[in-house]
Motif scaffolding. Structure first.
Motif, PDB file in Angstrom:
ATOM      1  N   ARG A  64       0.839  -1.206   0.000  1.00  0.00           N
ATOM      2  CA  ARG A  64       0.000   0.000   0.000  1.00  0.00           C
ATOM      3  C   ARG A  64       0.869   1.250   0.000  1.00  0.00           C
ATOM      4  O   ARG A  64       0.634   2.198  -0.750  1.00  0.00           O
ATOM      5  CB  ARG A  64      -0.915  -0.005   1.229  1.00  0.00           C
ATOM      6  CG  ARG A  64      -1.869   1.163   1.257  1.00  0.00           C
ATOM      7  CD  ARG A  64      -2.669   1.189   2.535  1.00  0.00           C
ATOM      8  NE  ARG A  64      -3.574   0.050   2.625  1.00  0.00           N
ATOM      9  CZ  ARG A  64      -4.175  -0.332   3.741  1.00  0.00           C
ATOM     10  NH1 ARG A  64      -3.979   0.312   4.863  1.00  0.00           N
ATOM     11  NH2 ARG A  64      -4.988  -1.374   3.742  1.00  0.00           N
ATOM     12  N   ALA A  65       1.902   1.259   0.847  1.00  0.00           N
ATOM     13  CA  ALA A  65       2.788   2.422   0.931  1.00  0.00           C
ATOM     14  C   ALA A  65       3.568   2.617  -0.369  1.00  0.00           C
ATOM     15  O   ALA A  65       3.723   3.747  -0.845  1.00  0.00           O
ATOM     16  CB  ALA A  65       3.740   2.268   2.117  1.00  0.00           C
ATOM     17  N   LEU A  66       4.072   1.523  -0.947  1.00  0.00           N
ATOM     18  CA  LEU A  66       4.821   1.642  -2.199  1.00  0.00           C
ATOM     19  C   LEU A  66       3.932   2.175  -3.314  1.00  0.00           C
ATOM     20  O   LEU A  66       4.371   2.976  -4.146  1.00  0.00           O
ATOM     21  CB  LEU A  66       5.409   0.282  -2.595  1.00  0.00           C
ATOM     22  CG  LEU A  66       6.587  -0.198  -1.763  1.00  0.00           C
ATOM     23  CD1 LEU A  66       6.938  -1.642  -2.102  1.00  0.00           C
ATOM     24  CD2 LEU A  66       7.799   0.694  -1.940  1.00  0.00           C
ATOM     25  N   LEU A  78      12.531   6.521   0.426  1.00  0.00           N
ATOM     26  CA  LEU A  78      11.782   7.746   0.694  1.00  0.00           C
ATOM     27  C   LEU A  78      12.720   8.742   1.364  1.00  0.00           C
ATOM     28  O   LEU A  78      13.343   8.431   2.383  1.00  0.00           O
ATOM     29  CB  LEU A  78      10.591   7.442   1.620  1.00  0.00           C
ATOM     30  CG  LEU A  78       9.758   8.623   2.087  1.00  0.00           C
ATOM     31  CD1 LEU A  78       9.084   9.311   0.910  1.00  0.00           C
ATOM     32  CD2 LEU A  78       8.719   8.172   3.096  1.00  0.00           C
ATOM     33  N   THR A  79      12.826   9.943   0.784  1.00  0.00           N
ATOM     34  CA  THR A  79      13.712  10.969   1.325  1.00  0.00           C
ATOM     35  C   THR A  79      12.906  12.214   1.664  1.00  0.00           C
ATOM     36  O   THR A  79      12.075  12.657   0.879  1.00  0.00           O
ATOM     37  CB  THR A  79      14.809  11.331   0.306  1.00  0.00           C
ATOM     38  OG1 THR A  79      15.548  10.153   0.002  1.00  0.00           O
ATOM     39  CG2 THR A  79      15.760  12.375   0.872  1.00  0.00           C
ATOM     40  N   VAL A 103       4.609   8.556   6.093  1.00  0.00           N
ATOM     41  CA  VAL A 103       4.446   7.101   6.181  1.00  0.00           C
ATOM     42  C   VAL A 103       3.096   6.755   6.794  1.00  0.00           C
ATOM     43  O   VAL A 103       2.409   5.842   6.326  1.00  0.00           O
ATOM     44  CB  VAL A 103       5.613   6.470   6.967  1.00  0.00           C
ATOM     45  CG1 VAL A 103       5.369   4.990   7.197  1.00  0.00           C
ATOM     46  CG2 VAL A 103       6.923   6.675   6.229  1.00  0.00           C
ATOM     47  N   ALA A 104       2.694   7.487   7.824  1.00  0.00           N
ATOM     48  CA  ALA A 104       1.393   7.220   8.452  1.00  0.00           C
ATOM     49  C   ALA A 104       0.266   7.415   7.448  1.00  0.00           C
ATOM     50  O   ALA A 104      -0.687   6.619   7.408  1.00  0.00           O
ATOM     51  CB  ALA A 104       1.196   8.122   9.667  1.00  0.00           C
ATOM     52  N   GLY A 105       0.346   8.449   6.637  1.00  0.00           N
ATOM     53  CA  GLY A 105      -0.680   8.672   5.620  1.00  0.00           C
ATOM     54  C   GLY A 105      -0.666   7.605   4.545  1.00  0.00           C
ATOM     55  O   GLY A 105      -1.714   7.230   4.010  1.00  0.00           O
ATOM     56  N   ALA A 106       0.525   7.096   4.225  1.00  0.00           N
ATOM     57  CA  ALA A 106       0.640   6.099   3.159  1.00  0.00           C
ATOM     58  C   ALA A 106       0.114   4.734   3.579  1.00  0.00           C
ATOM     59  O   ALA A 106      -0.370   3.975   2.740  1.00  0.00           O
ATOM     60  CB  ALA A 106       2.097   5.981   2.722  1.00  0.00           C
TER      61      ALA A 106
END
Length: 146
Positions: A64-66, A78-79, A103-106
């Protein structure tokens, strides 16, 4: 937290923490405010985390994050950059907070699907009567000028 308020680990939510070993910090000179010290201090902060290579997230959350962060990732990394403060310490805190928010949103679950609804008959009638009243008010203002 380290001695000076700089986080070792980045807290994403109550169950997820990115360990300091998976984070990569880079410092450089910032172009922002700082007066004479701006040319001598490395206050700009880049914080990187290898999302694709990390085993921290369960496979479903990692996918999901990717997918959601696809345009922000470079080779799965992720930078986040922070240079708005004059001190490196505050920029490090800002970068850690920014990374945690991204990250939390992703990894957040997708929102529930909206159920289509129709306005009630009373609401429709009120809207139309308000429009007629407004129209009448404007029509009354158009009186002829003698």
């Amino acid at each position: 937290m380290r001695c000076c308020g700089v986080p070792d680990d980045v807290l994403i939510n109550e169950r997820l923490v990115i360990p300091a070993a998976e984070l990569s910090w880079r410092f450089s000179r910032s172009s922002g405010p700082g007066g004479q010290g701006v040319n001598t201090t490395d206050s700009r902060v880049e914080l990187s985390w290898d999302l694709a290579g990390s085993d921290l997230l369960p496979p479903m959350l990692r996918e999901r994050a990717l997918e959601r962060l696809g345009t922000r990732l470079v080779n799965g990394v992720l930078t986040v950059v922070a240079s708005e403060h004059r001190s490196q310490l505050r920029n490090r805190e800002a970068a850690a907070a920014r990374l945690a928010g991204i990250v939390a949103g992703a990894i957040a679950p997708p929102p529930r699907a909206r159920r289509a609804t129709r306005p009630s008959r009373g609401a429709v009638e009120r809207r139309i009567s308000d429009k007629k009243r407004r129209s009448q008010t404007k029509r009354n203002r158009r009186g002829g000028f003698d």
